[in-house]
Design a protein around this motif. Structure first.
Motif, mmCIF file in Angstrom:
data_model
loop_
_atom_site.group_PDB
_atom_site.id
_atom_site.type_symbol
_atom_site.label_atom_id
_atom_site.label_comp_id
_atom_site.label_asym_id
_atom_site.label_seq_id
_atom_site.Cartn_x
_atom_site.Cartn_y
_atom_site.Cartn_z
ATOM 1 N N MET A 1 0.848 -1.175 0.000
ATOM 2 C CA MET A 1 0.000 0.000 0.000
ATOM 3 C C MET A 1 0.892 1.235 0.000
ATOM 4 S SD MET A 1 -2.808 1.169 2.820
ATOM 5 C CE MET A 1 -4.160 0.308 2.079
ATOM 6 N N LYS A 2 0.404 2.275 -0.668
ATOM 7 C CA LYS A 2 1.155 3.520 -0.757
ATOM 8 C C LYS A 2 0.269 4.676 -0.319
ATOM 9 C CE LYS A 2 3.978 1.994 -4.620
ATOM 10 N NZ LYS A 2 4.479 2.317 -5.955
ATOM 11 N N ALA A 3 0.932 5.719 0.130
ATOM 12 C CA ALA A 3 0.238 6.966 0.433
ATOM 13 C C ALA A 3 1.080 8.109 -0.104
ATOM 14 C CB ALA A 3 0.027 7.130 1.930
ATOM 15 N N ARG A 4 0.405 9.109 -0.602
ATOM 16 C CA ARG A 4 1.073 10.337 -1.045
ATOM 17 C C ARG A 4 0.531 11.472 -0.196
ATOM 18 N NH1 ARG A 4 1.877 11.149 -7.152
ATOM 19 N NH2 ARG A 4 3.737 9.984 -6.560
ATOM 20 N N VAL A 5 1.453 12.230 0.406
ATOM 21 C CA VAL A 5 1.095 13.359 1.263
ATOM 22 C C VAL A 5 1.545 14.644 0.571
ATOM 23 C CG1 VAL A 5 1.430 14.442 3.508
ATOM 24 C CG2 VAL A 5 1.371 11.941 3.342
ATOM 25 N N HIS A 6 0.620 15.581 0.426
ATOM 26 C CA HIS A 6 0.928 16.906 -0.122
ATOM 27 C C HIS A 6 0.945 17.889 1.053
ATOM 28 C CE1 HIS A 6 0.152 15.773 -4.363
ATOM 29 N NE2 HIS A 6 -0.662 14.893 -3.801
ATOM 30 N N VAL A 7 2.052 18.598 1.213
ATOM 31 C CA VAL A 7 2.194 19.567 2.305
ATOM 32 C C VAL A 7 2.399 20.946 1.684
ATOM 33 C CG1 VAL A 7 3.528 20.219 4.349
ATOM 34 C CG2 VAL A 7 3.257 17.798 3.777
ATOM 35 N N MET A 8 1.578 21.909 2.111
ATOM 36 C CA MET A 8 1.667 23.274 1.604
ATOM 37 C C MET A 8 1.577 24.254 2.768
ATOM 38 S SD MET A 8 1.782 23.219 -1.780
ATOM 39 C CE MET A 8 1.331 24.883 -2.221
ATOM 40 N N LEU A 9 2.198 25.416 2.587
ATOM 41 C CA LEU A 9 2.011 26.469 3.575
ATOM 42 C C LEU A 9 0.548 26.906 3.563
ATOM 43 C CD1 LEU A 9 5.203 28.620 2.933
ATOM 44 C CD2 LEU A 9 4.672 27.309 4.992
ATOM 45 N N LYS A 10 0.029 27.225 4.718
ATOM 46 C CA LYS A 10 -1.352 27.694 4.810
ATOM 47 C C LYS A 10 -1.484 29.050 4.134
ATOM 48 C CE LYS A 10 -2.544 25.295 9.092
ATOM 49 N NZ LYS A 10 -2.918 25.442 10.502
ATOM 50 N N ASN A 11 -2.698 29.348 3.671
ATOM 51 C CA ASN A 11 -2.969 30.669 3.104
ATOM 52 C C ASN A 11 -2.647 31.734 4.143
ATOM 53 O OD1 ASN A 11 -3.847 29.675 0.644
ATOM 54 N ND2 ASN A 11 -5.973 29.533 1.311
ATOM 55 N N GLY A 12 -2.029 32.801 3.701
ATOM 56 C CA GLY A 12 -1.673 33.887 4.602
ATOM 57 C C GLY A 12 -0.268 33.771 5.174
ATOM 58 N N VAL A 13 0.366 32.612 5.023
ATOM 59 C CA VAL A 13 1.742 32.435 5.497
ATOM 60 C C VAL A 13 2.674 32.813 4.354
ATOM 61 C CG1 VAL A 13 3.469 30.784 6.316
ATOM 62 C CG2 VAL A 13 1.098 30.598 7.098
ATOM 63 N N LEU A 14 3.623 33.700 4.623
ATOM 64 C CA LEU A 14 4.582 34.151 3.627
ATOM 65 C C LEU A 14 5.347 32.957 3.062
ATOM 66 C CD1 LEU A 14 5.902 36.603 2.255
ATOM 67 C CD2 LEU A 14 7.553 36.630 4.132
ATOM 68 N N ASP A 15 5.479 32.899 1.741
ATOM 69 C CA ASP A 15 6.174 31.810 1.061
ATOM 70 C C ASP A 15 7.355 32.391 0.279
ATOM 71 O OD1 ASP A 15 7.021 29.654 -0.443
ATOM 72 O OD2 ASP A 15 5.038 29.120 -1.188
ATOM 73 N N PRO A 16 8.503 32.602 0.924
ATOM 74 C CA PRO A 16 9.638 33.223 0.231
ATOM 75 C C PRO A 16 10.168 32.389 -0.935
ATOM 76 C CG PRO A 16 10.254 32.575 2.472
ATOM 77 C CD PRO A 16 8.786 32.340 2.326
#
Length: 77
Positions: A1-16
């Protein structure tokens, strides 16, 4: 079995990093890009019997900084 996790900064958090990519794309002539958010994808190979809840626990404890990041999980067969 496999899992794919997508991680992103939350809206409003500065993304340099995303802003640096947007700027570089603009410098290369891709001037129609108005914003970039950069994240990460984590692929997990799981033993039989592992559940989406197990993966969520992994995200909460290690894979994502839930103060500033959100995540989504895709379970694959």
């Amino acid at each position: 079995m496999k899992a794919r996790v997508h991680v992103m900064l939350k809206n409003g958090v500065l993304d340099p990093q995303g802003e640096a990519v947007r700027h570089a794309l603009g410098a290369m002539g891709f001037d129609k890009v108005e914003g970039v958010r950069q994240g990460k994808v984590i692929d997990l190979e799981l033993a039989d019997g592992a559940s989406e809840k197990d993966v969520a626990d992994m995200c909460e404890k290690l894979l994502a900084n839930t103060v500033i990041e959100s995540y989504s999980i895709e379970m694959q067969g």
